[in-house]
Design an enzyme around this catalytic site. Sequence first.
Site, short mmCIF file in Angstrom:
data_model
loop_
_atom_site.label_atom_id
_atom_site.label_comp_id
_atom_site.label_asym_id
_atom_site.label_seq_id
_atom_site.Cartn_x
_atom_site.Cartn_y
_atom_site.Cartn_z
N CYS A 2 0.85 -1.18 0.00
CA CYS A 2 0.00 0.00 0.00
C CYS A 2 0.89 1.23 0.00
CB CYS A 2 -0.95 0.09 1.18
SG CYS A 2 -2.16 -1.23 1.25
N ARG A 28 4.09 -0.10 -4.76
CA ARG A 28 3.84 -0.59 -3.40
C ARG A 28 2.54 -1.40 -3.30
NH1 ARG A 28 6.89 1.90 0.53
NH2 ARG A 28 5.36 1.15 2.01
N TRP A 65 -2.72 -2.76 -1.72
CA TRP A 65 -2.35 -4.17 -1.84
C TRP A 65 -3.19 -4.87 -0.77
CZ3 TRP A 65 -0.21 -8.07 1.19
CH2 TRP A 65 0.29 -9.18 0.50
N ASN A 91 -1.78 2.55 5.68
CA ASN A 91 -0.90 1.44 5.30
C ASN A 91 -0.51 0.72 6.59
OD1 ASN A 91 1.04 -0.28 4.18
ND2 ASN A 91 2.65 1.25 4.35
N GLY A 92 -0.71 -0.61 6.59
CA GLY A 92 -0.38 -1.39 7.79
C GLY A 92 -1.52 -2.33 8.11
N GLU A 453 18.00 -17.46 -7.35
CA GLU A 453 17.58 -16.12 -7.74
C GLU A 453 16.95 -16.13 -9.13
OE1 GLU A 453 16.84 -13.49 -6.50
OE2 GLU A 453 16.90 -12.04 -8.13
N LYS A 457 13.12 -15.03 -10.16
CA LYS A 457 12.82 -14.03 -11.20
C LYS A 457 11.86 -14.61 -12.24
CE LYS A 457 13.83 -11.08 -9.73
NZ LYS A 457 14.67 -10.72 -8.60
N GLU A 460 8.23 -14.94 -10.65
CA GLU A 460 7.46 -13.73 -10.38
C GLU A 460 7.13 -12.95 -11.64
OE1 GLU A 460 9.44 -11.11 -7.61
OE2 GLU A 460 11.38 -11.51 -8.50
N HIS A 476 18.22 -36.52 -5.23
CA HIS A 476 17.59 -36.93 -3.97
C HIS A 476 16.07 -36.72 -4.00
CE1 HIS A 476 21.45 -37.73 -2.19
NE2 HIS A 476 21.87 -36.54 -2.61
N LYS A 570 6.21 -4.14 -4.11
CA LYS A 570 7.65 -3.92 -4.02
C LYS A 570 8.16 -3.91 -2.59
CE LYS A 570 11.51 -2.55 -6.04
NZ LYS A 570 12.16 -3.62 -6.79
#
Length: 575
Positions: A2, A28, A65, A91-92, A453, A457, A460, A476, A570
């Site tokens: 948010c 955000r 968000w 926000n929170g 990594e 990428k 997402e 394994h 983000k």
Amino acid sequence: MCGIVGIVSEKAFSSRTLLERLKRLEYRGYDSYGVFDGREVRKRIGGIRVEGRGRSTAGIAHTRWATHGGVSERNAHPHLSCDGRIAIVHNGIIENYEEIKKDLVRKGHSFASETDSEVIAHLLEDLLRRRSIEEALPALIRALAGTFAVLIMIKGRDKIYAIKRDSPLVLGTADGRTILASDIYAFSDWTNRAAFFDNDEIAVVGPDGHRFFDRNGKRIRKPLRTFRWEEERTGKRRAKHYMLKEILEEPSVVRRLLFSLGHDQKPAFHKLLRLIRRSRKVIFASCGTSYHATLLGAYYLHQVGMEVQTLIASEFRHFAKVDRDTLIVAVSQSGETMDVIDALKYAQANGGRIVSIVNVPHSTIQRMSELSLNILAGPEICVASTKAFVNQAALLLKLAQAFGFKVNCDNLPDRIQTLFKARAKIKAIAERIARSKDAYIIGRGLTYPIAREIALKIKETSYIHAEGMMGGELKHGTIALIESGTPVVSLINNNDADIISNTKEVEARGAKIFILTNHPTLGGSEDTVHIKTGNDGKFGILAAVAGQLIAYYAADALGRPIDKPRNLAKSVTVK
Ligand code: F6R
């Protein structure tokens, strides 16, 4: 998660200006948004459209968000009190919202949304029945449990009231305007002067300026600080997406960082070396891509005989043993990740010392640290982190070098630039991977963190299921998933016989192999990207860059919303 923004100005401004500022915070959260211009609330589902004509001297806005309540207009902010006079953006997470709501419903309040945030407007309305706003704001802070950055407007007043606990909030001033926002990017093109809220602080902002108060309503002094936040060149320019723009910026941001570590950040860098030397135990704490950078850093440091531990911040308290001789190195692009902040609070409570490596200046994690280094990657707009990862890794490589790791860091920017010449080949590989529903990336040692990594990428940005694995671990279990044609990207550093064997093992089971290597004679021509660099650890960073390009081109081939993938944000400011 948010983004909130508010402007109070001497001169009237249009809702367009407010929405332009909000658009800069869209990374955000981007499921819905809304504005309040002092008269009416307007809300919309989806991406922010910068439009509108109404003018006012104060306004607040929010990009969401979703946490509590689905994506709908009624759950979008701003939220109003019962009488419609108070508008808030938040926000929170308000942890005790159900309790507060029950109490207010008993008093006759009715609620329009399923959110936790709406209770803030109603509770303030209730508090204002018996108190002035100056008394009600401290009472509001005391009544709320959880995390919050809240901007409040009352109809008919050209003022914004702000309160904050654990969610980020900053205040900037520029040419007769005061702007309150979740992060400095909302106004970093207007000013480089800002005040950073601490927990349980209150601000009252009017056309005549701003005043800060503590949780008891006592006036406090809070100087504006100057921040350095170099933007490469705003906008996507010629690149189709921010992700590609930011990857292409990597040579210049690495150069900037290396220069700074030898000049303005040199004293801080040396202090970090001293602190590491003096600590009995060093633990990195971070999440997601930043965690992968620390895994690579741990590998580099291990090469010179140093034992450091790296933990995913959300599990930190379950696995870390912290005491007064422990140094915790937090690594975070945003400097606001709640899981990292939580790990640092735990470490502080157990006597640990905190240092950090961050991108966003004056962020919460930086302010919690006794020493902090800036990676100087500049604003990163694409939700998937690319150039910040490269600079985090480059800083950790410099750190290992200072402890004796043999590497030439100076030519890293040129090596990345040279790698870009292979873009057409990387794109062709990515387009083939994009046809599959799964992909596996394998590495060992130096390249194991990179395998993880690259897989992150790919997941997402393209939504292809990807697993980044230790090559040795495949046999394994995971090898059961390899079928004819399953793409496997193998990261081969310097003719490493073990990863070559692991590659052969999956190839024998029908996998389609793609190779990223610095060995000049390995692999076939079409399916291998030869990366020019020696055996000095830089291959890890360069392979990650190639992987970022694979993820980008695969996502582009599939027509994904690359810069704002579904469900992500983000800056992850919730636990
Ligand atoms: C992935 C990505 C995330 C972040 C993670 C930590 O591309 O960007 O995995 O790395 O959310 O964020 P910071 O580094 O801001 O603490």
